[in-house]
Scaffold this active site. Structure first.
Site, PDB file in Angstrom:
ATOM      1  N   HIS A 219      25.895 -60.767  19.011  1.00 39.61           N
ATOM      2  CA  HIS A 219      26.368 -61.466  20.225  1.00 39.61           C
ATOM      3  C   HIS A 219      27.882 -61.563  20.177  1.00 39.61           C
ATOM      4  O   HIS A 219      28.474 -61.673  19.120  1.00 39.61           O
ATOM      5  CB  HIS A 219      25.757 -62.885  20.281  1.00 39.61           C
ATOM      6  CG  HIS A 219      25.828 -63.477  21.645  1.00 39.61           C
ATOM      7  ND1 HIS A 219      26.961 -64.079  22.124  1.00 39.61           N
ATOM      8  CD2 HIS A 219      24.917 -63.511  22.643  1.00 39.61           C
ATOM      9  CE1 HIS A 219      26.739 -64.494  23.356  1.00 39.61           C
ATOM     10  NE2 HIS A 219      25.503 -64.156  23.701  1.00 39.61           N
TER      11      HIS A 219
ATOM     12  N   ASP B 252      17.612 -62.156  23.791  1.00 38.29           N
ATOM     13  CA  ASP B 252      16.787 -61.041  24.280  1.00 38.29           C
ATOM     14  C   ASP B 252      15.749 -60.568  23.277  1.00 38.29           C
ATOM     15  O   ASP B 252      14.907 -59.732  23.601  1.00 38.29           O
ATOM     16  CB  ASP B 252      17.709 -59.861  24.632  1.00 38.29           C
ATOM     17  CG  ASP B 252      18.654 -60.254  25.746  1.00 38.29           C
ATOM     18  OD1 ASP B 252      19.869 -60.294  25.508  1.00 38.29           O
ATOM     19  OD2 ASP B 252      18.151 -60.571  26.844  1.00 38.29           O
TER      20      ASP B 252
HETATM   21  C1  SDX Z   1      23.399 -61.042  26.198  1.00 37.74           C
HETATM   22  O1  SDX Z   1      27.905 -63.028  26.650  1.00 37.74           O
HETATM   23  C2  SDX Z   1      26.742 -63.554  26.750  1.00 37.74           C
HETATM   24  O2  SDX Z   1      26.618 -64.715  26.679  1.00 37.74           O
HETATM   25  C3  SDX Z   1      25.621 -62.575  26.977  1.00 37.74           C
HETATM   26  C4  SDX Z   1      24.242 -63.243  26.945  1.00 37.74           C
HETATM   27  C5  SDX Z   1      24.104 -64.167  28.128  1.00 37.74           C
HETATM   28  O3  SDX Z   1      23.279 -65.099  28.037  1.00 37.74           O
HETATM   29  O4  SDX Z   1      24.733 -63.887  29.167  1.00 37.74           O
HETATM   30  O5  SDX Z   1      24.072 -63.982  25.746  1.00 37.74           O
HETATM   31  C6  SDX Z   1      23.118 -62.220  27.038  1.00 37.74           C
HETATM   32  O6  SDX Z   1      23.964 -60.098  26.699  1.00 37.74           O
HETATM   33  C7  SDX Z   1      23.010 -61.061  24.724  1.00 37.74           C
HETATM   34  C8  SDX Z   1      23.445 -59.760  23.971  1.00 37.74           C
HETATM   35  C9  SDX Z   1      22.362 -58.702  24.274  1.00 37.74           C
HETATM   36  N1  SDX Z   1      22.805 -57.366  23.776  1.00 37.74           N
HETATM   37  C10 SDX Z   1      22.146 -56.758  22.767  1.00 37.74           C
HETATM   38  O7  SDX Z   1      21.240 -57.277  22.096  1.00 37.74           O
HETATM   39  C11 SDX Z   1      22.610 -55.319  22.509  1.00 37.74           C
HETATM   40  C12 SDX Z   1      22.821 -55.123  20.995  1.00 37.74           C
HETATM   41  N2  SDX Z   1      23.979 -55.938  20.596  1.00 37.74           N
HETATM   42  C13 SDX Z   1      25.274 -55.258  20.511  1.00 37.74           C
HETATM   43  O8  SDX Z   1      25.472 -54.322  21.566  1.00 37.74           O
HETATM   44  C14 SDX Z   1      26.426 -56.227  20.257  1.00 37.74           C
HETATM   45  O9  SDX Z   1      26.000 -57.099  19.295  1.00 37.74           O
HETATM   46  C15 SDX Z   1      26.995 -57.048  21.398  1.00 37.74           C
HETATM   47  C16 SDX Z   1      27.496 -56.189  22.515  1.00 37.74           C
HETATM   48  C17 SDX Z   1      25.964 -57.987  21.913  1.00 37.74           C
HETATM   49  C18 SDX Z   1      28.146 -57.856  20.800  1.00 37.74           C
HETATM   50  O10 SDX Z   1      29.130 -57.001  20.469  1.00 37.74           O
HETATM   51  P1  SDX Z   1      30.445 -57.561  19.671  1.00 37.74           P
HETATM   52  O11 SDX Z   1      30.434 -59.024  19.437  1.00 37.74           O
HETATM   53  O12 SDX Z   1      31.627 -56.974  20.329  1.00 37.74           O
HETATM   54  O13 SDX Z   1      30.219 -57.022  18.307  1.00 37.74           O
HETATM   55  P2  SDX Z   1      30.620 -55.568  17.920  1.00 37.74           P
HETATM   56  O14 SDX Z   1      30.006 -54.606  18.877  1.00 37.74           O
HETATM   57  O15 SDX Z   1      32.097 -55.514  17.722  1.00 37.74           O
HETATM   58  O16 SDX Z   1      29.866 -55.483  16.550  1.00 37.74           O
HETATM   59  C19 SDX Z   1      30.474 -56.048  15.394  1.00 37.74           C
HETATM   60  C20 SDX Z   1      29.947 -55.178  14.282  1.00 37.74           C
HETATM   61  C21 SDX Z   1      30.193 -53.707  14.557  1.00 37.74           C
HETATM   62  O17 SDX Z   1      30.344 -53.100  13.301  1.00 37.74           O
HETATM   63  P3  SDX Z   1      31.885 -52.732  12.838  1.00 37.74           P
HETATM   64  O18 SDX Z   1      32.502 -51.942  13.996  1.00 37.74           O
HETATM   65  O19 SDX Z   1      32.575 -54.095  12.645  1.00 37.74           O
HETATM   66  O20 SDX Z   1      31.721 -51.951  11.584  1.00 37.74           O
HETATM   67  O21 SDX Z   1      28.510 -55.325  14.203  1.00 37.74           O
HETATM   68  C22 SDX Z   1      27.877 -54.088  14.514  1.00 37.74           C
HETATM   69  C23 SDX Z   1      28.907 -53.213  15.190  1.00 37.74           C
HETATM   70  O22 SDX Z   1      28.670 -51.849  14.886  1.00 37.74           O
HETATM   71  N3  SDX Z   1      26.787 -54.430  15.441  1.00 37.74           N
HETATM   72  C24 SDX Z   1      25.554 -53.950  15.355  1.00 37.74           C
HETATM   73  C25 SDX Z   1      24.843 -54.576  16.392  1.00 37.74           C
HETATM   74  N4  SDX Z   1      25.662 -55.373  17.074  1.00 37.74           N
HETATM   75  C26 SDX Z   1      26.885 -55.278  16.488  1.00 37.74           C
HETATM   76  N5  SDX Z   1      24.972 -53.065  14.507  1.00 37.74           N
HETATM   77  C27 SDX Z   1      23.678 -52.817  14.727  1.00 37.74           C
HETATM   78  N6  SDX Z   1      22.910 -53.376  15.685  1.00 37.74           N
HETATM   79  C28 SDX Z   1      23.482 -54.266  16.538  1.00 37.74           C
HETATM   80  N7  SDX Z   1      22.750 -54.844  17.482  1.00 37.74           N
END
Ligand code: SDX
Length: 393
Positions: free
Chosen positions: A270, A328
């Site tokens: 998140h 989710d």
């Molecule tokens: C919602 O904003 C809100 O409030 C949204 C929400 C709402 O109520 O409106 O809460 C609803 O959208 C919840 C989120 C749902 N999305 C997912 O479940 C999709 C999977 N999650 C990722 O796409 C990601 O975690 C995000 C987009 C949700 C958050 O991205 P961030 O905070 O920018 O984190 P990031 O992408 O920078 O990740 C940090 C690290 C990365 O590794 P490094 O680049 O630091 O080496 O964590 C890794 C990412 O590669 N990572 C994951 C991961 N999520 C982040 N690795 C594997 N699986 C994942 N799900």
């Protein structure tokens, strides 16, 4: 000097706006709606009462709640001519595509009679949106499966009416299960608002130009559709099905860690929560309750989800990245158990978040400090240069 954007490599983001509606503490895993913890509201309140709280800032008295409920109930039908919009879509259109189109079209039916600078007109538009979005989502579902539209029933609750509009058919009586009604109402409450997430920021940005509220909500629905945002509940269930069995979980955990593999664990991580999403905990309890009632507690998908959560929470990589299940992760399992196809998961998120979008839109319109306006950029393109004639290139 407020206009000068100084680029800070650490990129400490500046606040986009002031808001008094929802508070999140990502480190503590805390979510408050107008100061009330989401766990207490999920246990003791209802979605309609939470709509009142988010919109007006206080919990309603019995009389206020009754009046508010009545005003919503009596606006649940859509203009009969709006039925025609659905027939312009292919039957296999994603219900989110239909919702973006039909909600945007509400501008043509209701906007001309509204002046958003008039507080009463803003109130009228807000009630219409809260009341009609479930009807439109149910119509999008019925259209996609070739069944006739089901009209709202004023004797039913907000959640019960939505279930009835989705699952009732003219040929037999549909009885709303109290457990499914409570689970649906809780899902709506948990998704109601979440401060400045992507779709809410979209609604505020669209609203800051003075665009009509129906068009702003349509923009929010379009943004919510993305798999990184509201589309994650559909993507998460499809991922759990792809994993298929507890034995295959390590294979997917390895893929999620592999930087060269675009695969991510949907339903994990998140932008704000670097601890457990409090909504995920409540959603997990609901999943156990609903699947237990339906006698499918041994559902393979639920078993894979529970084992995946257990492994991920113990895994050094996910712990170091502070990746926890989000809202989710379990919602799709409950919705599938209720009988919804995955294509309806994000539309249900959209009708639940309507109150959050509307409350934030109203707050922004009535408080200039709430306007996001036009985000600044940091230009990293070419220096100024002269045109080169074609023959000299
Ligand atoms: C919602 O904003 C809100 O409030 C949204 C929400 C709402 O109520 O409106 O809460 C609803 O959208 C919840 C989120 C749902 N999305 C997912 O479940 C999709 C999977 N999650 C990722 O796409 C990601 O975690 C995000 C987009 C949700 C958050 O991205 P961030 O905070 O920018 O984190 P990031 O992408 O920078 O990740 C940090 C690290 C990365 O590794 P490094 O680049 O630091 O080496 O964590 C890794 C990412 O590669 N990572 C994951 C991961 N999520 C982040 N690795 C594997 N699986 C994942 N799900």
């Amino acid at each position: 000097q407020a206009d000068v954007f100084t680029y800070d490599p650490g990129f400490t983001s500046t606040a986009a706006c002031e808001s008094a509606i929802t508070y999140i503490d990502g480190d503590l895993g805390e979510l408050l709606y107008r100061g009330y913890p989401i766990e207490q509201l999920a246990e003791k309140s209802s979605h309609v009462e939470v709509c009142y709280l988010l919109m007006y800032g206080e919990l309603p008295t019995a009389a206020q709640l009754s009046d508010f409920t009545q005003r919503i109930t009596r606006h649940t039908m859509v203009h009969e001519q709006m039925h025609n919009f659905f027939r312009g879509f292919r039957r296999d259109s994603h219900p989110m595509a239909t919702m973006v189109g039909v909600v945007g079209a509400m501008s043509a039916f209701y906007h001309d009679s509204l002046d958003i600078n008039d507080p009463w007109h803003r109130e009228v538009a807000s009630i219409r949106m809260i009341a009609k979005l479930p009807t439109i989502a149910a119509m999008a579902y019925k259209y996609s499966i070739g069944q006739p539209f089901v009209y709202p029933k004023n004797a039913l609750s907000y959640a019960g009416n939505f279930l009835n509009m989705c699952f009732a058919v003219p040929t037999e009586e549909y009885v709303v299960s109290p457990v499914l009604e409570k689970a649906m109402d809780r899902i709506m409450m948990l998704h109601a608002d979440h401060e400045q997430n992507a779709s809410t920021s979209t609604v505020r940005l669209a609203g800051s130009s003075g665009a009509n509220p129906f068009a702003c909500i349509a923009a929010g629905i379009a943004c919510l559709w993305g798999p990184a945002h509201g589309g994650a509940n559909q993507a998460c269930l499809e991922m759990l099905r792809q994993i298929g069995s507890v034995e295959r979980i390590p294979e997917f955990i390895a893929r999620a860690k592999d930087k060269n593999d675009p695969f991510r664990l949907m339903g994990f991580g998140h932008r704000v929560y670097k601890n457990f999403d409090p909504r995920a905990r409540v959603m997990k309890e609901s999943a156990d309750e609903v699947l237990g009632l339906l006698g499918i507690e041994n559902n393979e998908t639920l078993q894979v989800a529970k084992e995946l959560e257990k492994i991920a929470l113990e895994d050094e990589y996910f712990v170091s990245k502070k990746l926890y299940p989000n809202v989710d992760f379990y919602s799709g399992i409950i919705l599938e158990a209720m009988g919804f196809p995955t294509s309806m998961f994000t539309p249900i998120f959209a009708i639940s978040r309507t109150i959050g979008w509307i409350s934030q839109w109203k707050e922004m319109i009535s408080d200039p400090a709430g306007k996001i306006g036009r985000p600044r950029q940091l230009y990293i393109g070419p220096e100024k240069r002269d045109y080169v004639d074609l023959r000299n290139r």
